[in-house]
Structure formats: C-alpha cells, structure tokens
Design an enzyme around this catalytic site. Sequence first.
Site, PDB file in Angstrom:
ATOM      1  N   ARG A   8      -3.397  11.588  16.468  1.00  0.00           N
ATOM      2  CA  ARG A   8      -2.329  11.115  17.357  1.00  0.00           C
ATOM      3  C   ARG A   8      -1.189  10.396  16.636  1.00  0.00           C
ATOM      4  O   ARG A   8      -0.148  10.115  17.227  1.00  0.00           O
ATOM      5  CB  ARG A   8      -2.915  10.214  18.450  1.00  0.00           C
ATOM      6  CG  ARG A   8      -3.612  11.028  19.545  1.00  0.00           C
ATOM      7  CD  ARG A   8      -3.695  10.223  20.808  1.00  0.00           C
ATOM      8  NE  ARG A   8      -4.805   9.283  20.778  1.00  0.00           N
ATOM      9  CZ  ARG A   8      -4.810   8.115  21.429  1.00  0.00           C
ATOM     10  NH1 ARG A   8      -3.767   7.743  22.137  1.00  0.00           N
ATOM     11  NH2 ARG A   8      -5.860   7.324  21.368  1.00  0.00           N
ATOM     12  N   GLY A  78     -19.361  12.220  12.517  1.00  0.00           N
ATOM     13  CA  GLY A  78     -19.617  11.071  13.378  1.00  0.00           C
ATOM     14  C   GLY A  78     -19.799   9.780  12.592  1.00  0.00           C
ATOM     15  O   GLY A  78     -19.957   9.801  11.368  1.00  0.00           O
ATOM     16  N   GLY A 101     -11.436   1.261   9.429  1.00  0.00           N
ATOM     17  CA  GLY A 101     -10.200   1.139   8.649  1.00  0.00           C
ATOM     18  C   GLY A 101      -8.943   1.083   9.493  1.00  0.00           C
ATOM     19  O   GLY A 101      -7.875   0.733   8.995  1.00  0.00           O
ATOM     20  N   ASP A 102      -9.056   1.402  10.760  1.00  0.00           N
ATOM     21  CA  ASP A 102      -7.878   1.396  11.632  1.00  0.00           C
ATOM     22  C   ASP A 102      -7.890   0.220  12.604  1.00  0.00           C
ATOM     23  O   ASP A 102      -7.168   0.218  13.588  1.00  0.00           O
ATOM     24  CB  ASP A 102      -7.782   2.727  12.387  1.00  0.00           C
ATOM     25  CG  ASP A 102      -9.040   3.051  13.188  1.00  0.00           C
ATOM     26  OD1 ASP A 102     -10.006   2.262  13.133  1.00  0.00           O
ATOM     27  OD2 ASP A 102      -9.049   4.095  13.865  1.00  0.00           O
ATOM     28  N   GLY A 137     -17.954   2.763  23.895  1.00  0.00           N
ATOM     29  CA  GLY A 137     -19.392   2.691  24.061  1.00  0.00           C
ATOM     30  C   GLY A 137     -19.738   1.458  24.904  1.00  0.00           C
ATOM     31  O   GLY A 137     -19.181   0.381  24.698  1.00  0.00           O
ATOM     32  N   ASN A 224      -4.286   4.115  17.059  1.00  0.00           N
ATOM     33  CA  ASN A 224      -4.430   5.564  17.172  1.00  0.00           C
ATOM     34  C   ASN A 224      -3.092   6.287  17.266  1.00  0.00           C
ATOM     35  O   ASN A 224      -3.039   7.493  17.092  1.00  0.00           O
ATOM     36  CB  ASN A 224      -5.276   5.915  18.392  1.00  0.00           C
ATOM     37  CG  ASN A 224      -6.699   5.415  18.244  1.00  0.00           C
ATOM     38  OD1 ASN A 224      -7.404   5.778  17.320  1.00  0.00           O
ATOM     39  ND2 ASN A 224      -7.110   4.513  19.123  1.00  0.00           N
ATOM     40  N   ARG A 334      19.452  -9.715  -7.066  1.00  0.00           N
ATOM     41  CA  ARG A 334      18.465  -8.722  -7.506  1.00  0.00           C
ATOM     42  C   ARG A 334      17.484  -9.332  -8.515  1.00  0.00           C
ATOM     43  O   ARG A 334      17.639 -10.486  -8.900  1.00  0.00           O
ATOM     44  CB  ARG A 334      19.211  -7.512  -8.064  1.00  0.00           C
ATOM     45  CG  ARG A 334      19.998  -6.753  -6.969  1.00  0.00           C
ATOM     46  CD  ARG A 334      20.815  -5.619  -7.546  1.00  0.00           C
ATOM     47  NE  ARG A 334      20.005  -4.780  -8.405  1.00  0.00           N
ATOM     48  CZ  ARG A 334      20.482  -4.032  -9.407  1.00  0.00           C
ATOM     49  NH1 ARG A 334      21.779  -4.037  -9.667  1.00  0.00           N
ATOM     50  NH2 ARG A 334      19.675  -3.305 -10.124  1.00  0.00           N
ATOM     51  N   SER A 406      40.767 -13.322 -11.932  1.00  0.00           N
ATOM     52  CA  SER A 406      40.390 -12.208 -11.059  1.00  0.00           C
ATOM     53  C   SER A 406      40.496 -10.873 -11.783  1.00  0.00           C
ATOM     54  O   SER A 406      41.285 -10.718 -12.718  1.00  0.00           O
ATOM     55  CB  SER A 406      41.317 -12.171  -9.839  1.00  0.00           C
ATOM     56  OG  SER A 406      41.104 -13.334  -9.080  1.00  0.00           O
ATOM     57  N   ARG A 441      45.751  -7.586 -21.660  1.00  0.00           N
ATOM     58  CA  ARG A 441      46.346  -6.646 -20.700  1.00  0.00           C
ATOM     59  C   ARG A 441      47.768  -6.386 -21.151  1.00  0.00           C
ATOM     60  O   ARG A 441      48.310  -7.117 -21.983  1.00  0.00           O
ATOM     61  CB  ARG A 441      46.326  -7.248 -19.284  1.00  0.00           C
ATOM     62  CG  ARG A 441      47.118  -8.530 -19.182  1.00  0.00           C
ATOM     63  CD  ARG A 441      47.283  -9.032 -17.747  1.00  0.00           C
ATOM     64  NE  ARG A 441      48.164 -10.175 -17.749  1.00  0.00           N
ATOM     65  CZ  ARG A 441      47.847 -11.397 -17.314  1.00  0.00           C
ATOM     66  NH1 ARG A 441      46.636 -11.633 -16.838  1.00  0.00           N
ATOM     67  NH2 ARG A 441      48.729 -12.363 -17.353  1.00  0.00           N
TER      68      ARG A 441
HETATM   69  C1  UD1 Z   1     -16.712   4.209  18.298  1.00  0.00           C
HETATM   70  C2  UD1 Z   1     -18.083   3.823  18.845  1.00  0.00           C
HETATM   71  C3  UD1 Z   1     -17.917   3.248  20.240  1.00  0.00           C
HETATM   72  C4  UD1 Z   1     -16.963   2.075  20.210  1.00  0.00           C
HETATM   73  C5  UD1 Z   1     -15.632   2.473  19.583  1.00  0.00           C
HETATM   74  C6  UD1 Z   1     -14.761   1.278  19.368  1.00  0.00           C
HETATM   75  C7  UD1 Z   1     -19.608   5.440  17.852  1.00  0.00           C
HETATM   76  C8  UD1 Z   1     -20.426   6.649  18.075  1.00  0.00           C
HETATM   77  N1  UD1 Z   1     -18.913   4.997  18.892  1.00  0.00           N
HETATM   78  O1  UD1 Z   1     -16.218   5.244  19.116  1.00  0.00           O
HETATM   79  O2  UD1 Z   1     -19.158   2.846  20.756  1.00  0.00           O
HETATM   80  O3  UD1 Z   1     -16.754   1.571  21.518  1.00  0.00           O
HETATM   81  O4  UD1 Z   1     -15.849   3.067  18.289  1.00  0.00           O
HETATM   82  O5  UD1 Z   1     -13.491   1.694  18.959  1.00  0.00           O
HETATM   83  O6  UD1 Z   1     -19.636   4.874  16.781  1.00  0.00           O
HETATM   84  N2  UD1 Z   1     -14.989   7.769  11.473  1.00  0.00           N
HETATM   85  C9  UD1 Z   1     -15.356   8.286  10.253  1.00  0.00           C
HETATM   86  N3  UD1 Z   1     -16.095   9.431  10.204  1.00  0.00           N
HETATM   87  C10 UD1 Z   1     -16.481  10.089  11.325  1.00  0.00           C
HETATM   88  C11 UD1 Z   1     -16.093   9.562  12.574  1.00  0.00           C
HETATM   89  C12 UD1 Z   1     -15.354   8.402  12.619  1.00  0.00           C
HETATM   90  O7  UD1 Z   1     -15.021   7.713   9.212  1.00  0.00           O
HETATM   91  O8  UD1 Z   1     -17.139  11.114  11.182  1.00  0.00           O
HETATM   92  C13 UD1 Z   1     -14.201   6.538  11.503  1.00  0.00           C
HETATM   93  C14 UD1 Z   1     -12.876   6.712  12.194  1.00  0.00           C
HETATM   94  O9  UD1 Z   1     -11.881   7.067  11.250  1.00  0.00           O
HETATM   95  C15 UD1 Z   1     -12.626   5.335  12.788  1.00  0.00           C
HETATM   96  C16 UD1 Z   1     -14.025   4.814  13.080  1.00  0.00           C
HETATM   97  O10 UD1 Z   1     -14.907   5.603  12.292  1.00  0.00           O
HETATM   98  O11 UD1 Z   1     -12.043   4.462  11.839  1.00  0.00           O
HETATM   99  C17 UD1 Z   1     -14.400   4.950  14.540  1.00  0.00           C
HETATM  100  O12 UD1 Z   1     -14.302   6.299  14.905  1.00  0.00           O
HETATM  101  P1  UD1 Z   1     -13.760   6.746  16.318  1.00  0.00           P
HETATM  102  O13 UD1 Z   1     -13.746   8.208  16.395  1.00  0.00           O
HETATM  103  O14 UD1 Z   1     -12.515   6.017  16.632  1.00  0.00           O
HETATM  104  O15 UD1 Z   1     -14.944   6.201  17.234  1.00  0.00           O
HETATM  105  P2  UD1 Z   1     -15.013   6.270  18.761  1.00  0.00           P
HETATM  106  O16 UD1 Z   1     -15.465   7.608  19.164  1.00  0.00           O
HETATM  107  O17 UD1 Z   1     -13.758   5.752  19.318  1.00  0.00           O
HETATM  108 CA    CA Z   2     -11.596   4.823  18.230  1.00  0.00          CA
END
Ligand code: UD1
Ligand code: CA
Length: 458
Positions: A8, A78, A101-102, A137, A224, A334, A406, A441
């Site tokens: 996004r 995941g 990280g976000d 979650g 996001n 600078r 000047s 000059r």
């Molecule tokens: C996750 C939680 C959810 C929680 C929410 C809070 C899980 C299954 N769910 O959901 O319960 O309420 O965060 O924001 O954990 N990432 C990876 N590798 C992956 C998937 C994700 O590095 O394979 C990283 C993403 O870049 C992000 C973080 O993990 O920084 C969370 O991933 P995201 O997809 O935002 O999790 P949600 O599905 O929102």
């Molecule tokens: Ca998320």
Amino acid sequence: MAAGKGTRMKSKLPKVLHSLAGRALLAHVVDTASALQPRNVVLITGHGATEVEAALAGYISASAPFSLNFARQEPQLGTGHAVQQALPYLADDGVVIVLSGDVPLTHADTLRQLLAVGGGDKLALLTLELPDPTGYGRIVREGDAVQAIVEHKDASDAQRAIREIYSGILAVPAARLRTWLGRLDNRNAQSEYYLTDIVKMAVADGVPVVAHKITDALQVAGVNSPVQLAELERAYQRQQALALMEQGVRLADPARLDIRGSLECAQDVSIDVNCVFEGTVGLGEGVRIGANCVIANARLAAGVVVHPFTHIDGEKAGVSVGAGSLIGPFARLRPGAQLGAEVHIGNFVEVKNSTLGDGAKANHLAYLGDASVGARVNFGAGSITANYDGANKHRTVIGDDVHVGSNCVLVAPITLGAGGTVGGGSTLTKDAPAGALSVARGRQVAIANWNRPKKAKP
Ligand code: UD1
Ligand code: CA
C-alpha cells in the site's frame, strides 16, 4: 520483522526504509530495541532484503554494544515463519522481544514493562483496546486468563466483538519460542504460519500468558500507507514540540516545526513558524530563529538571531556561529563555516569552509569560501573569494580590520594584510600589503564632447 512487502505504500523503496523524522522506520525500531541493551538484534528481511540490510548495516555503527544479524525470510509465509528464521541467532537462556519494522513509535519503557510482567519465564503480550478492532488479532480470555489470539479472518462473530487486540509485540523465553515455533502449522484462513498461535501452545504447556495492556495507540501504530506515515510523522513531531515547550522553548506554532534529528535548546530560545532542524543542532541561550529556516548540524551560541529564510547545513564538518551574531535573511552557511562573536551575515551571502573573526561583516551578496577572515573585517556587497581554479581549491587569508569594497574578486591563493583597504571593483591576484589601499581596475577616463553613435537613415 521487516520482510513484508508494504504494497500500500506504492513505492519502490521497501516500506521499512521510508523515513519518519529523518530516520528509516526500521531505524526507529532498532534504536528502541538498543535502548534495552540487548545481546543481539536480529532483523528478518525479505522484500528488498539487500537494500534494507545495506541501509541498516550503515546506520548501526560498528561500535554498537550489541550484535546485529540479518535473517532472510524467503518466501514470506507469515509472522511465525518469519521468527523461525531468526532462531539460529537466539540463545536459549535469553528472552526474545518480537517487534515489527513498520511500528516506529514504541517507547523503550513500554518494552521494559513488558519484560517485567513476563518475568523471564512467561509469555507476555502487549495489548490494547480499540474502538474498532477490525483486522487485528483478538485476545481471547476465559475469565481473566488469556487463552489464545485469534486472527480477525479466523474469528467467529463473538470473537470479532472482542475489542482487546494483540499489538504485534510480545516477549517470550527463547527456549520456549524455539519449541513452539517448531510445532506451527498453516491450517487457517490465510494459510500462513501465525506467530500468534504460540499463545495456545503456551496455555497447553502450562506456561502462564500475561497481557500488558496499554492505552496509547500511537505506540503500536503501524505504517501501511503514505497517509498513515504522515499521520505518525505529525504525531511524533507534536511530541517533540511539546517536549521543547515543557523545557521553556517558545514555539510560534508547535504544528509548524519539524525536527529530524536532535535539537537541544538552552533557556529562552524562540522559534518562528515553518522551521526544519536536521541532524544535531544546538541553540544557545536566547537564540531567536525567524520563520522558514532550515538548520542542520550546527551550533549557535547565545544571543544569535537567525532572520527568515536562512539555510544552514553543516553536514559532516559542522557550522558554528558565535555569540550575538546576526544571520540572514536569505543567508546560507555551509559545512565548515565557523563564525566568531557578533558576526553579521546578511542577505544572499554564502559562507563555506571559512573562519570569520569577531565582529566581521558580510552584509550583502557575497561569497566567502576557503577563507580565513580576521576580526572586524568588512566584506563589501558583491565581493567574492575566487577559491576554485577549475582543478584545485585555494585559501584566501584576510587580516584583521581589512575593508573590502564592493564587487571585488579575491583570486586565491591570496593574503590581504591587516588594516588594508581594497578599492571597489578590484580583481586582486597578488597579495595586498597591510595598511595599504590596493586597487586593481582600469583607471577612470573622461573623453570630452563624446558623440554617441547614431542610427543610419534607411
Ligand atoms: C499481526 C498479528 C495480529 C496483530 C497485528 C498487529 C499475526 C499472525 N498476526 O497481523 O494478531 O493484531 O499484527 O499489527 O502475527 N512479516 C514478515 N514476514 C511475513 C509476514 C509478516 O516479516 O511473512 C512482518 C511484516 O512486514 C510486518 C509484521 O511482520 O512488519 C506484521 O505483519 P502483518 O502482515 O502486518 O501482520 P498482520 O496480519 O497485520
Ligand atoms: Ca499489520
């Protein structure tokens, strides 16, 4: 966790490298983690891994008191699968905090509290209540006891009514984490390996699960989209502005200030609207900054006044401005500009890699580059140091009390002796003796009864 795509953001830049207050989102998270004095920070990378790893390796200095490791997650299956990639770097006697990280604005104190409630042996979840918990979650409890986290897409209607959500941040003993991650499966609505499934496993294994519930949603807010990034930027800037005002700094408008780095202010500093501070900036007692100034990597001593639309950027070499100096409007300082006390730098004057003695003045339209300028020198409008011969840079040395008229060009290398005067319009290519008037000059001539050319008749 920094492996996700960030679709996004609609950007080529990996999401976690987008910047908030001048630092990558991921750098904020690493800084917060490092405040806890961890043994080890593991960054799980995937999308844009090479770019993310290069950026963070450069950000963390080699002298950091923890080791920084990168674990690649390819493909991204995941959050549970993500954390599995980090296991080789984790010692069984430690406690692991999982961060995203976000999510840049978590306070280190909140994480310390999370560690404290976890006590080193429990599974500790950071949670909060949201008016609209859609997408998150849910924390499923029986009585008070946490039983599970159920992802929104897997939740029943009754579970979707739960407003307590999992923030994405937890603390867990490493040895337990290792066992539980080994047992994950992806039999769920998203066919993903959910980190959140370890809660059920803890309950089954008789390991207590504790929730540390906070109320400040900003601390767990993720980025996001560009809109969310801008919202967090403003929220963060507001926190910084409030902290400055708490210390007594007068801000014309806290909503029109941006600090992308650190700004330290002594007593009675005032800052007008639309100013941006970058890198490390220090403002001495009573400093006044006019509207629309950009100031980076600079130290301004007590009583300095910076008039509107001034740009100061010390980059690596820094800029220092002595007490009581007046800078701008429309001035540019600078790297390596070192100004003494009571120096005046006026409109459209550029100073680079130059020292100016106390009381020196360049008030209009001038360039001072690679120059050593003595005390009380007056540098006239339109005058410049010609420091660059097309291949090399050379220095200009101007003694105390020199008066440069000047529109002069001082062709470096050149030395102007103390107390000398340079006639307006001179181009000096040789040293000028102390105390003398140096003029270079064409002499003025007057040709009497001059007949101007006339147009020929057609
Ligand atoms: C996750 C939680 C959810 C929680 C929410 C809070 C899980 C299954 N769910 O959901 O319960 O309420 O965060 O924001 O954990 N990432 C990876 N590798 C992956 C998937 C994700 O590095 O394979 C990283 C993403 O870049 C992000 C973080 O993990 O920084 C969370 O991933 P995201 O997809 O935002 O999790 P949600 O599905 O929102
Ligand atoms: Ca998320």
